[in-house]
Every structure is written in structure tokens, then in C-alpha cells.
Design a protein around this motif. Structure first.
Motif, PDB file in Angstrom:
ATOM      1  N   ARG A  87     -32.084   6.230 -58.231  1.00 44.81           N
ATOM      2  CA  ARG A  87     -32.927   7.042 -59.116  1.00 44.81           C
ATOM      3  C   ARG A  87     -32.216   8.320 -59.531  1.00 44.81           C
ATOM      4  N   GLN A  88     -31.346   8.844 -58.650  1.00 44.47           N
ATOM      5  CA  GLN A  88     -30.622  10.075 -58.956  1.00 44.47           C
ATOM      6  C   GLN A  88     -29.269   9.808 -59.613  1.00 44.47           C
ATOM      7  N   GLY A  89     -29.067   8.568 -60.045  1.00 42.66           N
ATOM      8  CA  GLY A  89     -27.900   8.268 -60.869  1.00 42.66           C
ATOM      9  C   GLY A  89     -26.716   7.675 -60.162  1.00 42.66           C
ATOM     10  N   ALA A  90     -26.834   7.371 -58.856  1.00 42.01           N
ATOM     11  CA  ALA A  90     -25.705   6.810 -58.114  1.00 42.01           C
ATOM     12  C   ALA A  90     -25.887   5.306 -57.930  1.00 42.01           C
ATOM     13  N   ALA A  91     -24.785   4.585 -57.910  1.00 47.55           N
ATOM     14  CA  ALA A  91     -24.835   3.163 -57.584  1.00 47.55           C
ATOM     15  C   ALA A  91     -24.922   3.031 -56.071  1.00 47.55           C
ATOM     16  N   SER A  92     -25.906   2.293 -55.600  1.00 49.66           N
ATOM     17  CA  SER A  92     -26.092   2.151 -54.162  1.00 49.66           C
ATOM     18  C   SER A  92     -26.831   0.857 -53.867  1.00 49.66           C
ATOM     19  N   ARG A  93     -26.560   0.300 -52.671  1.00 51.98           N
ATOM     20  CA  ARG A  93     -27.368  -0.819 -52.195  1.00 51.98           C
ATOM     21  C   ARG A  93     -27.451  -0.757 -50.675  1.00 51.98           C
ATOM     22  N   SER A  94     -28.483  -1.369 -50.151  1.00 51.00           N
ATOM     23  CA  SER A  94     -28.709  -1.328 -48.710  1.00 51.00           C
ATOM     24  C   SER A  94     -28.108  -2.558 -48.035  1.00 51.00           C
ATOM     25  N   PHE A  95     -27.761  -2.370 -46.763  1.00 51.20           N
ATOM     26  CA  PHE A  95     -27.189  -3.433 -45.937  1.00 51.20           C
ATOM     27  C   PHE A  95     -27.949  -3.505 -44.624  1.00 51.20           C
ATOM     28  N   SER A  96     -28.214  -4.708 -44.150  1.00 52.61           N
ATOM     29  CA  SER A  96     -28.658  -4.857 -42.770  1.00 52.61           C
ATOM     30  C   SER A  96     -27.443  -4.670 -41.865  1.00 52.61           C
ATOM     31  N   GLY A  97     -27.669  -4.566 -40.573  1.00 51.92           N
ATOM     32  CA  GLY A  97     -26.534  -4.448 -39.660  1.00 51.92           C
ATOM     33  C   GLY A  97     -25.613  -5.653 -39.759  1.00 51.92           C
ATOM     34  N   ALA A  98     -26.212  -6.843 -39.859  1.00 54.82           N
ATOM     35  CA  ALA A  98     -25.407  -8.058 -39.972  1.00 54.82           C
ATOM     36  C   ALA A  98     -24.582  -8.046 -41.257  1.00 54.82           C
ATOM     37  N   GLU A  99     -25.195  -7.660 -42.376  1.00 53.32           N
ATOM     38  CA  GLU A  99     -24.475  -7.614 -43.650  1.00 53.32           C
ATOM     39  C   GLU A  99     -23.358  -6.582 -43.625  1.00 53.32           C
ATOM     40  N   ALA A 100     -23.517  -5.544 -42.809  1.00 54.56           N
ATOM     41  CA  ALA A 100     -22.474  -4.523 -42.696  1.00 54.56           C
ATOM     42  C   ALA A 100     -21.361  -4.937 -41.746  1.00 54.56           C
ATOM     43  N   GLY A 101     -21.488  -6.115 -41.146  1.00 57.06           N
ATOM     44  CA  GLY A 101     -20.410  -6.648 -40.305  1.00 57.06           C
ATOM     45  C   GLY A 101     -20.486  -6.253 -38.850  1.00 57.06           C
ATOM     46  N   ILE A 102     -21.657  -5.864 -38.361  1.00 59.25           N
ATOM     47  CA  ILE A 102     -21.787  -5.434 -36.967  1.00 59.25           C
ATOM     48  C   ILE A 102     -22.120  -6.641 -36.099  1.00 59.25           C
ATOM     49  N   ARG A 103     -21.180  -7.020 -35.225  1.00 55.55           N
ATOM     50  CA  ARG A 103     -21.341  -8.162 -34.337  1.00 55.55           C
ATOM     51  C   ARG A 103     -21.553  -7.655 -32.909  1.00 55.55           C
ATOM     52  N   THR A 104     -22.535  -8.235 -32.229  1.00 46.90           N
ATOM     53  CA  THR A 104     -22.888  -7.788 -30.884  1.00 46.90           C
ATOM     54  C   THR A 104     -22.870  -8.963 -29.911  1.00 46.90           C
ATOM     55  N   ASP A 105     -23.123  -8.635 -28.636  1.00 46.49           N
ATOM     56  CA  ASP A 105     -23.393  -9.713 -27.685  1.00 46.49           C
ATOM     57  C   ASP A 105     -24.826 -10.194 -27.908  1.00 46.49           C
ATOM     58  N   ASP A 106     -25.317 -11.078 -27.051  1.00 45.78           N
ATOM     59  CA  ASP A 106     -26.620 -11.695 -27.305  1.00 45.78           C
ATOM     60  C   ASP A 106     -27.742 -11.119 -26.459  1.00 45.78           C
ATOM     61  N   ARG A 107     -27.607  -9.905 -25.956  1.00 45.93           N
ATOM     62  CA  ARG A 107     -28.667  -9.292 -25.152  1.00 45.93           C
ATOM     63  C   ARG A 107     -29.697  -8.647 -26.075  1.00 45.93           C
ATOM     64  N   HIS A 108     -30.796  -9.283 -26.262  1.00 43.75           N
ATOM     65  CA  HIS A 108     -31.823  -8.750 -27.153  1.00 43.75           C
ATOM     66  C   HIS A 108     -32.431  -7.476 -26.556  1.00 43.75           C
ATOM     67  N   GLY A 109     -32.564  -6.460 -27.416  1.00 42.11           N
ATOM     68  CA  GLY A 109     -33.151  -5.194 -26.988  1.00 42.11           C
ATOM     69  C   GLY A 109     -32.169  -4.192 -26.442  1.00 42.11           C
ATOM     70  N   ARG A 110     -31.006  -4.632 -26.041  1.00 44.91           N
ATOM     71  CA  ARG A 110     -30.000  -3.724 -25.476  1.00 44.91           C
ATOM     72  C   ARG A 110     -28.592  -4.254 -25.741  1.00 44.91           C
ATOM     73  N   ALA A 111     -28.384  -4.772 -26.938  1.00 50.83           N
ATOM     74  CA  ALA A 111     -27.101  -5.374 -27.282  1.00 50.83           C
ATOM     75  C   ALA A 111     -25.989  -4.327 -27.348  1.00 50.83           C
ATOM     76  N   THR A 112     -24.769  -4.799 -27.151  1.00 50.22           N
ATOM     77  CA  THR A 112     -23.573  -3.958 -27.227  1.00 50.22           C
ATOM     78  C   THR A 112     -22.710  -4.418 -28.389  1.00 50.22           C
ATOM     79  N   ILE A 113     -22.233  -3.484 -29.189  1.00 53.21           N
ATOM     80  CA  ILE A 113     -21.356  -3.826 -30.315  1.00 53.21           C
ATOM     81  C   ILE A 113     -20.025  -4.336 -29.785  1.00 53.21           C
ATOM     82  N   GLN A 114     -19.615  -5.501 -30.268  1.00 54.27           N
ATOM     83  CA  GLN A 114     -18.349  -6.085 -29.849  1.00 54.27           C
ATOM     84  C   GLN A 114     -17.302  -6.087 -30.951  1.00 54.27           C
TER      85      GLN A 114
END
Length: 449
Positions: A87-114
Motif C-alpha cells: 500500500r505504501q508503494g513497495a513490492a513485498s510478499r509474505s512467506f511461511s517459515g517453510a517457504e523461507a527455507g527453514i528446516r527443523t527437526d520433528d519435535r512439535h512445539g519445541r523444534a530446533t532449526i537444523q
């Protein structure tokens, strides 16, 4: 031109007006010639509301589905901020953590970035766009289920992206103007630091200071990411830098900020921090084998505990164990003890609730003989309860009651934090720049509460 990751906390995007202000500050950084990647938390109070919704339909929600629910809070913030930037004139889009390339272990609720794969963010930056990433989340391996990083996980998201992108620094934008010697909203005379070392900030974080999540400080230290903590109402006001060296602050305000002493002087006090909602459990006259089984069971269930005392009472097989744990983990701990009691008869079990841990943090403070008496005297002067004194190289901690904690914290702060030194506004490192010159490390964050 620098690349900066700006992380906006829940209070910084709590209303549409604040979202618009965050967009304005991002564009101001762009106008100064910087590239910016934004990371956002859920709007203030959203995560708690989502947890309440989950509890209204299930008393034991599936961890994977709970993560799927909780990640929507940050997704809303990211989409709104991206809209405000557009709205203020900049090109922008949102990313989920997965779309941003953040891979973790499989501990739900307390995962660690790997792993972090920032290629999609870099592509947007090359096109002149501003990526806005939902914090607190990732995916369990490429294409796996969504995971969350635990409370404060958006801080860790910001730091991890800064490391992966090779950013100049990561800004933590919050509702206070930096890191103080105590919570300035509760303690009179709290002073803002112009700069802190990772070791000091890590100790403050694990001691209960909420300005930065403990895991994010550990990640920053491991990956060499400089942190800047500033207030959300202005991008050019006071701030605190956190790093391997005491980086010069861009703005120091007399009477508000201070630079702690050097290694050749009395060790500096980084601050006084508290953590509430603790419960103390004392197990009396149990066998050593039994104590080990209980402690192992707590660890296997990932129940956060701190061992306060383990000692023999004079006979070979009778021991005394005292631990503290968060109130929310008490029922799970009681279940574990009940199971253990079926195997071998427990001795006496005593529970004490409504406790708080009050800590004084400073590199080398535990090596000063006069520090523990000063802490105890400050508590005694206001009639505060005190037990289980713990002394490490960089921290003094004591358990006290939640009732009267504000008065106790003020008394301890007054005893340890004196008139600030004159802020030094030069670029000379005030302390050692590398790990070899630091005499005391910080306990592993995973083992601290």
C-alpha cells in the motif's frame, strides 16, 4: 548498503496502526539504502487465544495439529505487513517459515532449526522486493509437516535468517528501548545498556529477562550475528547492541544508558532478572538408584528442571533431592513420581508452589566473595524469603516467594547497580573480541531453565 533483518514482536504488530508503522520503518531503512528482510511474530495475544481455542475442543490436542493451528498467528501478521508495504508503494510478499527455507527437526512445539535455505528470499531481494517472513515456524525437513520453535521462536527465526543471508545484523524490535539492568516498567532506576556481550545476554535470557529469547542468543553467538535491540516507536532512538565485542552504540543518552566496566575493573553487572511460576519439589530419603531413575524420567519427558540439591544424609542408600520446575509441568512430574512410587516406595515428598527465581547476572560476579552476602542482605532487608542459593561464575540465583517479588527485585537492583559510568561513544572494543579471552562460558541453554 547493508542487508538487515528486522524482527517485529507481537506488541510491535498488535494493531493495524502498528503494522502500518512497522511498514513505515522498513521503508525508512530502504530509503537509507539498505536491503531489508522482515520477520514477524503473531499479533499481541493471538497465540494465547489460539491455545485457548485448542483447549476448548480437546484437553490433549495432537501436537502436529496444534502446531498447524499456532502457525496461523504469524501468517496473519506477515500477510498484513506485506499488504501495508504494498500500500505504501513497495513490492513485498509474505512467506511461511517453510517457504523461507527453514528446516527443523520433528519435535512439535519445541523444534530446533537444523538448516536454512534462503534462496527464495534472495530471489525476492534481487528483484527489489521486501520479503516478510512468518516467525516461530518451519517444516520438519523439506516438505515435512509444519513445526513451531517454542515461545520466543520468532527471535530465533530472525537470527537464523540473518546468519543464512549474511546480513549485517539482526534488529529485534520490541516495546522497550533496549536491554536494561532490570525491567524498566517495574524497577526504578533501571539503566539501559549501550552494549552487551553474548555471554551476558545469554545469562540474562536464561534467568528470565524477556527482551530476547535464550535460544536466539545462543544461535547468534554460534553464528556470529550481531543483534540490535530497539523500541518499536522509532527506528532512530536508543538501542542496545549484543555481540562478541562491545560495538559502539549509535545513540547514547546521558542518565539513561551506561557502558559497563572492563575486565581490569570490578566485573560489570549485566542486570537483575526474575522468573515466576516455579515449584520446588523435595524428595527425602530415597535411594541413589531411585533418584537417578526419577531424574532420567524427567529428562526423557523433556520436563524442564533444575537440580538444586542432591546429597547423602549419612547412610549409604538414603539421599535428598531438591528440584525446581515450571508450574505447568507439575502434573506430568507428579505422574512420573506416582509411577516410580509403584516400583520402589518413595520417602517424603514435599511441594512448594508460588516461587520465583531472582538472579543477578554479571561476568565474574560469582567469583567475588562479597557478592552472595550482598544478595542475601538485600533480600533480608525487605523480609523476602530466600532458599536454594546457586552461585556460578556469571550468576547468583536464589528462590524466593512470588509475593513481594517486586520489592525484593528493587532491593537487589539497588544493592548491585550503582550510578552509571559515562557512556563511551567510540568504536574501540571495550572488552575482548573473541572467545579465547573470555574466562567463563555460559552453561548449555538446553540444560538451563
Amino acid at each position: 548498503m547493508a542487508l538487515i533483518v528486522q524482527k517485529y514482536g507481537g506488541t510491535s504488530v498488535a494493531t493495524p496502526e502498528k503494522v502500518i508503522e512497522a511498514a513505515r520503518q522498513i521503508l525508512a531503512a530502504r530509503a537509507d539504502g539498505h536491503e531489508v528482510v522482515a520477520v514477524v511474530s503473531a499479533m499481541g495475544g493471538t497465540t494465547d487465544r489460539l491455545l485457548q481455542l485448542a483447549s476448548s475442543v480437546s484437553d490433549q490436542p495432537d501436537p502436529a495439529q496444534l502446531d498447524a493451528l499456532l502457525t496461523t498467528g504469524e501468517a496473519v501478521s506477515a500477510a498484513l505487513l506485506s499488504m501495508a508495504l504494498n500500500r505504501q508503494g513497495a513490492a513485498s510478499r509474505s512467506f511461511s517459515g517453510a517457504e523461507a527455507g527453514i528446516r527443523t527437526d520433528d519435535r512439535h512445539g519445541r523444534a530446533t532449526i537444523q538448516q536454512v535455505d534462503p534462496r527464495r528470499l534472495k530471489e525476492d531481494l534481487c528483484r527489489g522486493a521486501i520479503p516478510v517472513v512468518a516467525g516461530f515456524q518451519g517444516e520438519a525437513g523439506a516438505g515435512g509437516p509444519c513445526t513451531t520453535l517454542g515461545r520466543g521462536g520468532s527471535d530465533t527465526t530472525g537470527v537464523a535468517l540473518a546468519a543464512a543471508l549474511g546480513a549485517d545484523h539482526c534488529e529485534i524490535v520490541t516495546d522497550v528501548a533496549g536491554v536494561y539492568t532490570a525491567d524498566p516498567r517495574k524497577v526504578a532506576g533501571a539503566r539501559r545498556h549501550t552494549a552487551l556481550l553474548y555471554e551476558e545476554m545469554a545469562e540474562l535470557a536464561v534467568s528470565g529477562a524477556k527482551v530476547l529469547a535464550a535460544d536466539s542468543v545462543d544461535y547468534a553467538r554460534t553464528h556470529g550475528v550481531d543483534l540490535k535491540v530497539r523500541a518499536n516507536h522509532t527506528a532512530r532512538g536508543p538501542e542496545t547492541w549484543v555481540g562478541y565485542r562491545r560495538r559502539a552504540a549509535a545513540m547514547a543518552m546521558p542518565g539513561d544508558s551506561w557502558t559497563p566496566a572492563g575486565l581490569d575493573e570490578i566485573p560489570a553487572i549485566a542486570g537483575v532478572a526474575t522468573r515466576t511460576g516455579l515449584v520446588r519439589c523435595v524428595l527425602r530419603r530415597i535411594t541413589a538408584d531411585h533418584a537417578v531413575r526419577i531424574l532420567r524420567g524427567l529428562a526423557e519427558r523433556e520436563i524442564e528442571v533444575e537440580l538444586r540439591r542432591y546429597g547423602n544424609l549419612g547412610t549409604e542408600d538414603a539421599s535428598d533431592v531438591a528440584i525446581t520446575l515450571p508450574a505447568e509441568s507439575v502434573e506430568e512430574a507428579r505422574t512420573l513420581l506416582a509411577e516410580a512410587d509403584g516400583e520402589t516406595r518413595l520417602g517424603e515428598v514435599h511441594w512448594t508452589s508460588n516461587l520465583a527465581r531472582l538472579s543477578v547476572v554479571g561476568l565474574g560476579i560469582g567469583l567475588l566473595p562479597g557478592s552472595p552476602p550482598r544478595l542475601l542482605d538485600a533480600l533480608r532487608s525487605v523480609g523476602a524469603a530466600r532458599t536454594d542459593l546457586l552461585v556460578t561464575s556469571n550468576r547468583l540465583s536464589v528462590l524466593t516467594g512470588e509475593s513481594g517479588l517486586t520489592e525484593a527485585t528493587q532491593s537487589v537492583h539497588d544493592a548491585f547497580v550503582h550510578e552509571p559510568a559515562t557512556p563511551r561513544i567510540d568504536t574501540t572494543p571495550l572488552w575482548a573480541a573473541d572467545r579465547r579471552q573470555l574466562s567463563a562460558g555460559v552453561p548449555a541453554l538446553a540444560a538451563a531453565d
